[in-house]
Design a protein around this motif. Structure first.
Motif, mmCIF file in Angstrom:
data_model
loop_
_atom_site.group_PDB
_atom_site.id
_atom_site.type_symbol
_atom_site.label_atom_id
_atom_site.label_comp_id
_atom_site.label_asym_id
_atom_site.label_seq_id
_atom_site.Cartn_x
_atom_site.Cartn_y
_atom_site.Cartn_z
ATOM 1 N N PHE A 70 68.131 24.849 -7.734
ATOM 2 C CA PHE A 70 66.809 24.261 -7.542
ATOM 3 C C PHE A 70 66.909 22.741 -7.422
ATOM 4 O O PHE A 70 66.295 22.129 -6.536
ATOM 5 C CB PHE A 70 65.922 24.653 -8.723
ATOM 6 C CG PHE A 70 64.486 24.215 -8.590
ATOM 7 C CD1 PHE A 70 63.656 24.799 -7.646
ATOM 8 C CD2 PHE A 70 63.972 23.230 -9.406
ATOM 9 C CE1 PHE A 70 62.333 24.408 -7.518
ATOM 10 C CE2 PHE A 70 62.654 22.828 -9.290
ATOM 11 C CZ PHE A 70 61.835 23.423 -8.347
ATOM 12 N N LEU A 71 67.713 22.094 -8.292
ATOM 13 C CA LEU A 71 67.880 20.645 -8.208
ATOM 14 C C LEU A 71 68.601 20.231 -6.929
ATOM 15 O O LEU A 71 68.305 19.179 -6.358
ATOM 16 C CB LEU A 71 68.647 20.133 -9.428
ATOM 17 C CG LEU A 71 67.842 19.916 -10.711
ATOM 18 C CD1 LEU A 71 68.691 19.210 -11.759
ATOM 19 C CD2 LEU A 71 66.575 19.114 -10.458
ATOM 20 N N VAL A 95 69.324 12.548 -16.411
ATOM 21 C CA VAL A 95 68.697 13.330 -17.475
ATOM 22 C C VAL A 95 68.444 14.758 -17.005
ATOM 23 O O VAL A 95 68.692 15.730 -17.733
ATOM 24 C CB VAL A 95 67.387 12.651 -17.934
ATOM 25 C CG1 VAL A 95 66.596 13.576 -18.847
ATOM 26 C CG2 VAL A 95 67.688 11.346 -18.650
ATOM 27 N N LEU A 96 67.944 14.907 -15.771
ATOM 28 C CA LEU A 96 67.678 16.247 -15.241
ATOM 29 C C LEU A 96 68.951 17.084 -15.199
ATOM 30 O O LEU A 96 68.961 18.246 -15.617
ATOM 31 C CB LEU A 96 67.057 16.146 -13.847
ATOM 32 C CG LEU A 96 65.622 15.613 -13.772
ATOM 33 C CD1 LEU A 96 65.198 15.434 -12.314
ATOM 34 C CD2 LEU A 96 64.671 16.550 -14.492
ATOM 35 N N TRP A 97 70.034 16.488 -14.710
ATOM 36 C CA TRP A 97 71.289 17.247 -14.632
ATOM 37 C C TRP A 97 71.856 17.530 -16.016
ATOM 38 O O TRP A 97 72.441 18.594 -16.251
ATOM 39 C CB TRP A 97 72.300 16.497 -13.769
ATOM 40 C CG TRP A 97 72.110 16.761 -12.319
ATOM 41 C CD1 TRP A 97 71.614 15.904 -11.374
ATOM 42 C CD2 TRP A 97 72.377 17.982 -11.618
ATOM 43 N NE1 TRP A 97 71.565 16.516 -10.147
ATOM 44 C CE2 TRP A 97 72.025 17.790 -10.269
ATOM 45 C CE3 TRP A 97 72.863 19.224 -12.020
ATOM 46 C CZ2 TRP A 97 72.153 18.790 -9.311
ATOM 47 C CZ3 TRP A 97 72.999 20.224 -11.064
ATOM 48 C CH2 TRP A 97 72.643 20.001 -9.730
ATOM 49 N N ALA A 98 71.705 16.599 -16.957
ATOM 50 C CA ALA A 98 72.180 16.839 -18.319
ATOM 51 C C ALA A 98 71.436 18.007 -18.958
ATOM 52 O O ALA A 98 72.041 18.831 -19.656
ATOM 53 C CB ALA A 98 72.018 15.571 -19.164
ATOM 54 N N PHE A 145 53.770 26.597 -12.525
ATOM 55 C CA PHE A 145 54.753 27.114 -13.464
ATOM 56 C C PHE A 145 55.599 25.978 -14.026
ATOM 57 O O PHE A 145 55.811 24.961 -13.378
ATOM 58 C CB PHE A 145 55.690 28.128 -12.782
ATOM 59 C CG PHE A 145 54.979 29.278 -12.141
ATOM 60 C CD1 PHE A 145 54.354 30.227 -12.914
ATOM 61 C CD2 PHE A 145 54.938 29.404 -10.759
ATOM 62 C CE1 PHE A 145 53.684 31.289 -12.323
ATOM 63 C CE2 PHE A 145 54.292 30.456 -10.162
ATOM 64 C CZ PHE A 145 53.656 31.407 -10.952
ATOM 65 N N THR A 146 56.075 26.167 -15.233
ATOM 66 C CA THR A 146 57.118 25.277 -15.727
ATOM 67 C C THR A 146 58.430 25.676 -15.061
ATOM 68 O O THR A 146 58.553 26.756 -14.478
ATOM 69 C CB THR A 146 57.277 25.374 -17.253
ATOM 70 O OG1 THR A 146 57.741 26.684 -17.583
ATOM 71 C CG2 THR A 146 55.967 25.094 -17.962
ATOM 72 N N LEU A 147 59.427 24.798 -15.181
ATOM 73 C CA LEU A 147 60.714 25.085 -14.556
ATOM 74 C C LEU A 147 61.335 26.350 -15.141
ATOM 75 O O LEU A 147 61.954 27.136 -14.436
ATOM 76 C CB LEU A 147 61.646 23.888 -14.747
ATOM 77 C CG LEU A 147 62.905 23.844 -13.891
ATOM 78 C CD1 LEU A 147 62.562 23.954 -12.418
ATOM 79 C CD2 LEU A 147 63.675 22.553 -14.143
#
Length: 243
Positions: A16-17, A35-38, A61-63
């Motif tokens: 998704f990222l 931060v997102l990848w961590a 929706f949340t992730l």
């Protein structure tokens, strides 16, 4: 089964990222992307980290909800935080496999087959750990033979690269490295691991200055720590082609 489910979920989040990368590069700061990848990589082996996914709302929706089977069958909810695509096998019988959209399919499972999958997974973790360690030892042996440079010395002063704010960052000039890189923990001051940039000696001076600035940016953004987080997740999820 818990870690296999975490590997599936982590792969979906990483994919998704990756799909969002063109947008994130333009709209998110490097630190936010870090931060997102961590969060994604840490979710590969820390179940509690999945609670963080509830704070990242994607449309309605949340992730976490986006990748979690949206179904209320109790067989699928053996853990509160981890999506349960694969069932927790308690013995021979019929179980449900779940899909992110909420669909399910019945499968017959034998306990011996589940134990075989467990043995293959553990063997793969051991193989991946040995492979990573061999590569690390080979690279470390080459890198530590390099000359430690002084920030006040002629080699670095001639490159016109400002000394980083983190005064403990060191630079080694190394021969025969496959690439330049920064690493934390191979070398120590007292009991504390220090960041060291291992720089290819064969680079032309102009390119060496650009590469050094590049590696110092990696260090400033804490990418070596993220690499350690990602490596541990990769050891557990060696079987996942996305990761």
């Amino acid at each position: 089964i818990c870690y296999l489910n975490m590997g599936i979920a982590t792969g979906l989040l990483a994919g998704f990222l990756l799909l969002l990368r063109p947008l994130l590069v333009r709209t998110a700061s490097p630190r936010l992307r870090l931060v997102l990848w961590a969060v994604v990589w840490g979710g590969g082996y820390l179940p509690a980290w999945y609670a963080l996914f509830n704070t990242l709302r994607i449309l309605p929706f949340t992730l976490r909800e986006w990748i979690t089977p949206r179904t209320m069958e109790s067989e699928l909810l053996y853990a509160e935080d981890i999506p349960s695509y694969l069932p927790a096998c308690q013995g021979d019988g019929t179980y449900l496999l779940a899909f992110p959209g909420g669909g399910t399919v019945e499968v017959e499972l034998k306990l011996w087959a589940v134990l075989l999958v467990l043995a293959i997974w553990l063997g793969g973790v051991f193989w991946a750990a040995c492979r990573f360690q061999r590569g690390t030892d080979r690279l470390k042996g080459t890198a530590l033979q390099g000359r430690m440079l002084s920030w006040e010395g002629p080699e670095l002063a001639g490159l016109d690269v400002p000394r980083p704010e983190n005064r403990s960052v060191k630079v080694r000039l190394c021969r025969d490295l496959p690439t330049s890189f920064v690493c934390v923990g191979w070398e120590r001051e007292g009991r504390r691991g220090i960041p060291v940039v291992y720089l290819q000696e064969e680079l032309p001076r102009e390119r060496m200055a650009l590469v050094l600035r590049h590696e110092l940016s990696h260090q400033a953004l804490h990418h070596p720590r993220l690499k350690q987080i990602a490596t541990l997740a990769l050891l557990l999820h060696w079987w996942n082609p996305i990761l």
